[in-house]
Design an enzyme around this catalytic site. Structure first.
Site, PDB file in Angstrom:
ATOM      1  N   SER A  22      16.728  -6.903  15.545  1.00 48.91           N
ATOM      2  CA  SER A  22      15.627  -6.955  14.576  1.00 48.91           C
ATOM      3  C   SER A  22      14.716  -8.142  14.842  1.00 48.91           C
ATOM      4  O   SER A  22      13.791  -8.395  14.078  1.00 48.91           O
ATOM      5  CB  SER A  22      16.192  -7.034  13.150  1.00 48.91           C
ATOM      6  OG  SER A  22      17.109  -8.105  13.035  1.00 48.91           O
ATOM      7  N   HIS A 155     -14.904  14.224 -15.253  1.00 50.28           N
ATOM      8  CA  HIS A 155     -14.853  15.398 -14.357  1.00 50.28           C
ATOM      9  C   HIS A 155     -15.899  15.285 -13.253  1.00 50.28           C
ATOM     10  O   HIS A 155     -16.366  16.301 -12.739  1.00 50.28           O
ATOM     11  CB  HIS A 155     -15.077  16.703 -15.123  1.00 50.28           C
ATOM     12  CG  HIS A 155     -14.214  16.845 -16.334  1.00 50.28           C
ATOM     13  ND1 HIS A 155     -12.994  17.481 -16.339  1.00 50.28           N
ATOM     14  CD2 HIS A 155     -14.396  16.395 -17.603  1.00 50.28           C
ATOM     15  CE1 HIS A 155     -12.466  17.423 -17.545  1.00 50.28           C
ATOM     16  NE2 HIS A 155     -13.297  16.766 -18.330  1.00 50.28           N
ATOM     17  N   SER A 276     -22.306   5.169  14.062  1.00 50.31           N
ATOM     18  CA  SER A 276     -21.695   6.306  14.740  1.00 50.31           C
ATOM     19  C   SER A 276     -22.034   6.228  16.223  1.00 50.31           C
ATOM     20  O   SER A 276     -23.122   5.789  16.591  1.00 50.31           O
ATOM     21  CB  SER A 276     -22.238   7.602  14.134  1.00 50.31           C
ATOM     22  OG  SER A 276     -22.156   8.647  15.090  1.00 50.31           O
ATOM     23  N   LYS A 282     -26.552   6.789  11.400  1.00 54.59           N
ATOM     24  CA  LYS A 282     -25.431   6.617  10.486  1.00 54.59           C
ATOM     25  C   LYS A 282     -25.100   5.158  10.175  1.00 54.59           C
ATOM     26  O   LYS A 282     -25.156   4.288  11.030  1.00 54.59           O
ATOM     27  CB  LYS A 282     -24.167   7.276  11.066  1.00 54.59           C
ATOM     28  CG  LYS A 282     -24.196   8.785  11.071  1.00 54.59           C
ATOM     29  CD  LYS A 282     -24.249   9.412   9.686  1.00 54.59           C
ATOM     30  CE  LYS A 282     -22.980   9.311   8.893  1.00 54.59           C
ATOM     31  NZ  LYS A 282     -21.891  10.153   9.366  1.00 54.59           N
ATOM     32  N   ASN A 284     -21.807   3.862   8.141  1.00 55.76           N
ATOM     33  CA  ASN A 284     -20.612   4.391   7.462  1.00 55.76           C
ATOM     34  C   ASN A 284     -19.827   3.287   6.743  1.00 55.76           C
ATOM     35  O   ASN A 284     -19.683   2.192   7.273  1.00 55.76           O
ATOM     36  CB  ASN A 284     -19.698   5.072   8.477  1.00 55.76           C
ATOM     37  CG  ASN A 284     -20.390   6.222   9.181  1.00 55.76           C
ATOM     38  OD1 ASN A 284     -21.175   6.944   8.569  1.00 55.76           O
ATOM     39  ND2 ASN A 284     -20.123   6.370  10.466  1.00 55.76           N
ATOM     40  N   GLU A 289     -13.389   2.960   3.375  1.00 57.04           N
ATOM     41  CA  GLU A 289     -12.589   4.118   3.794  1.00 57.04           C
ATOM     42  C   GLU A 289     -11.209   3.663   4.270  1.00 57.04           C
ATOM     43  O   GLU A 289     -10.197   4.304   4.006  1.00 57.04           O
ATOM     44  CB  GLU A 289     -13.303   4.876   4.915  1.00 57.04           C
ATOM     45  CG  GLU A 289     -14.540   5.615   4.424  1.00 57.04           C
ATOM     46  CD  GLU A 289     -15.350   6.181   5.577  1.00 57.04           C
ATOM     47  OE1 GLU A 289     -15.331   7.392   5.767  1.00 57.04           O
ATOM     48  OE2 GLU A 289     -15.993   5.397   6.300  1.00 57.04           O
ATOM     49  N   TYR A 316      26.791  -4.435   1.754  1.00 55.94           N
ATOM     50  CA  TYR A 316      25.793  -4.418   2.824  1.00 55.94           C
ATOM     51  C   TYR A 316      26.072  -3.294   3.822  1.00 55.94           C
ATOM     52  O   TYR A 316      27.224  -3.030   4.176  1.00 55.94           O
ATOM     53  CB  TYR A 316      25.777  -5.768   3.561  1.00 55.94           C
ATOM     54  CG  TYR A 316      24.785  -5.777   4.715  1.00 55.94           C
ATOM     55  CD1 TYR A 316      23.449  -6.082   4.495  1.00 55.94           C
ATOM     56  CD2 TYR A 316      25.174  -5.447   6.014  1.00 55.94           C
ATOM     57  CE1 TYR A 316      22.526  -6.064   5.540  1.00 55.94           C
ATOM     58  CE2 TYR A 316      24.266  -5.422   7.066  1.00 55.94           C
ATOM     59  CZ  TYR A 316      22.939  -5.734   6.812  1.00 55.94           C
ATOM     60  OH  TYR A 316      22.038  -5.716   7.835  1.00 55.94           O
TER      61      TYR A 316
HETATM   62  N1  ARG Z   1      19.525  -8.444  10.896  1.00 55.08           N
HETATM   63  C1  ARG Z   1      20.350  -8.138   9.789  1.00 55.08           C
HETATM   64  C2  ARG Z   1      19.502  -7.551   8.649  1.00 55.08           C
HETATM   65  O1  ARG Z   1      18.364  -7.746   8.670  1.00 55.08           O
HETATM   66  C3  ARG Z   1      21.064  -9.351   9.300  1.00 55.08           C
HETATM   67  C4  ARG Z   1      22.313  -9.067   8.567  1.00 55.08           C
HETATM   68  C5  ARG Z   1      23.354  -8.584   9.498  1.00 55.08           C
HETATM   69  N2  ARG Z   1      24.589  -8.408   8.796  1.00 55.08           N
HETATM   70  C6  ARG Z   1      25.644  -7.737   9.364  1.00 55.08           C
HETATM   71  N3  ARG Z   1      26.686  -7.637   8.630  1.00 55.08           N
HETATM   72  N4  ARG Z   1      25.522  -7.213  10.552  1.00 55.08           N
HETATM   73  O2  ARG Z   1      20.018  -6.908   7.780  1.00 55.08           O
END
Ligand code: ARG
Length: 462
Positions: A22, A155, A276, A282, A284, A289, A316
């Protein structure tokens, strides 16, 4: 280095590593993660796990890391699982084994939950501030346009004349509710999960209240299972974003309509329009939008996270890592849209002539004529019918209500006298709306001064 290699005899598959990671998006929690670790270090010192020297070393190194991050010096974090692993590794490079003590009594589960609450708290405040700015612009424009008359619609058909200030203050009320919703959420979510461990709590005598104090939390969570599996605060934040987006989408839609040649009520500044590639004429309203269009993705963020969480058993689960992109996206989107809307509204040019002209056709004063008859003793339902007949007559002749002579009017009701023309005058129609919250200049001014006072107090509290 992995935070969990010990029990494994086999290396993680590279594809899995990538899939699991992540870091590309939770790097945004760098500041929160450092801050949370500072709190953790103090709590560990108080619990006797870190000595004074270790505490100082840890805090200094964490602060240094933060400075390096701010200065853009921490660039390559590929290969790390998440921001927590990255920071622990970087800390180890600085202070060696002491870095590995920081995770005592802490799991990434309470760590990430804490980071996320800190992030949402910070951003809710930022969004509130942006909303206050937008409210400022709206009320400023309302004051500027307090004598401009335009048709109000129901309306999408011309209904009754209103003041442009009244219209703008309608949106003021919506964004005021949004502002209050964000502030109100802040009261509810200000709870620290840290100290909940993986799910069962901590063996070490961590003084959680002390830690919450350091980290600026109002209170601490009372159930460790809930604390690590709770993402209500993310959902609430995204919901608040969707509501604000929905309001922005409505005003955008209306301003887009108003800027068409068909309405010609306003001109959107060239700075916030685009041309455009094919049609040279144009101009716009892309800014509006896009604000309208981006509402869809924020709704998507809400549904996506609600769906992620809905089937999860306690506590979790890795699914929860999916909380981040939705939350970040909703927050980023609402922030740029508020800022854009403020710019567009501040720079709009109003065609008051077209607005007034639009009030002249469509019998916008028909209700005033019915009210006139009612004030003179005709039951409203009968008055309504009489005016309905008059309108049919006008339509046949291609005339407006004020074009009719008194003799013509008297054919429909003998209570008509000369003063009817005053009663159906557009300005009078507006200024007779005197109940609280109505469109008369007097009332709108009263409302604006109440709201201006409120805004002043809120700004002073920020
Ligand atoms: N990257 C994980 C998250 O955002 C962190 C927590 C990970 N926890 C675990 N038990 N693997 O959720």
């Amino acid at each position: 280095m992995k935070l969990w290699g010990g029990r494994f005899s086999k290396n993680e598959d590279e594809f899995m590593e990538e899939f699991n990671s992540s870091i590309s998006f939770d790097i945004r929690l760098f500041e929160e993660d450092i801050e949370g670790s500072v709190g953790q270090a103090y709590a560990l010192k108080k619990a006797g796990i870190l000595d004074k020297d270790e505490l100082d070393k840890t805090i200094n190194a964490l602060n240094e890391l933060y400075e390096q991050y701010k200065a853009g010096e921490i660039k390559s974090y590929d290969g790390y699982e998440d921001v927590h692993s990255l920071i622990e590794s970087l800390l180890y490079e600085k202070i060696g084994d002491t870095a590995y003590k920081l995770h005592t009594g802490r799991s990434r589960n309470d760590q990430v939950a804490t980071d996320m609450v800190m992030y949402v708290k910070k951003e809710a405040l930022n969004i509130s501030n942006l909303l206050l700015n937008l409210l400022d612009t709206l009320i400023g424009n309302a004051k500027k346009y307090n004598d401009i008359i335009l048709p109000g619609y129901t309306h999408l058909q011309r209904a009754q004349p209103i003041l442009l200030s009244h219209y703008l203050m309608a949106y003021f009320e919506m964004f005021k509710r949004d502002y209050i919703r964000f502030k109100d959420m802040l009261n509810r979510i200000d709870i620290m999960p840290l100290g909940s461990g993986a799910l069962a709590g901590s063996t070490f005598p961590l003084d959680r209240d002390y830690e919450a104090d350091i980290l600026g939390f109002k209170c601490i969570s009372l159930n460790s299972i809930d604390a690590v599996s709770n993402r209500d605060f993310c959902l609430e934040c995204i919901f608040n974003c969707t509501m604000t987006m929905m309001h922005m989408s409505r005003i955008s839609e209306e301003l887009i309509l108003w800027s068409t040649k068909e309405f010609n009520f306003i001109e959107i500044d060239e700075a916030y329009s685009t041309g455009s590639s094919m049609m040279p004429q144009k101009k716009n309203p892309d800014s509006l939008e896009l604000a309208r269009g981006k509402t869809g993705r924020v709704y998507g963020d809400l549904i996506s996270l609600l769906t992620v969480i809905k089937g999860l058993p306690l506590a979790y689960n890795k699914d929860m890592q999916e909380d981040k992109e939705s939350t970040f996206d909703a927050v980023d989107t609402v922030k740029i849209c508020i800022a854009m809307l403020k710019r567009v509204i501040s720079s709009i040019k109003v065609n008051s002539g077209s607005m007034l002209a639009a009030c002249k056709t469509g019998y916008l004063n028909a209700t005033d004529m019915a009210d006139y008859l009612t004030e003179r003793g005709i039951p409203f339902r009968k008055a309504h019918e009489a005016v309905g007949n008059i309108i049919r007559y006008c339509e046949e002749k291609g005339e407006t209500l004020e074009d009719l002579s008194l003799d013509e009017l008297k054919k429909f009701s003998d209570v008509f006298t000369d003063d009817v023309y005053g009663a159906i005058d557009i300005k009078n129609s507006i200024n007779k709306k005197l109940t609280t919250g109505s469109t008369s200049q007097e009332m709108v001014e009263k409302t604006m001064s109440i709201e201006e006072e409120w805004l002043k107090i809120e700004k002073s509290l920020m």
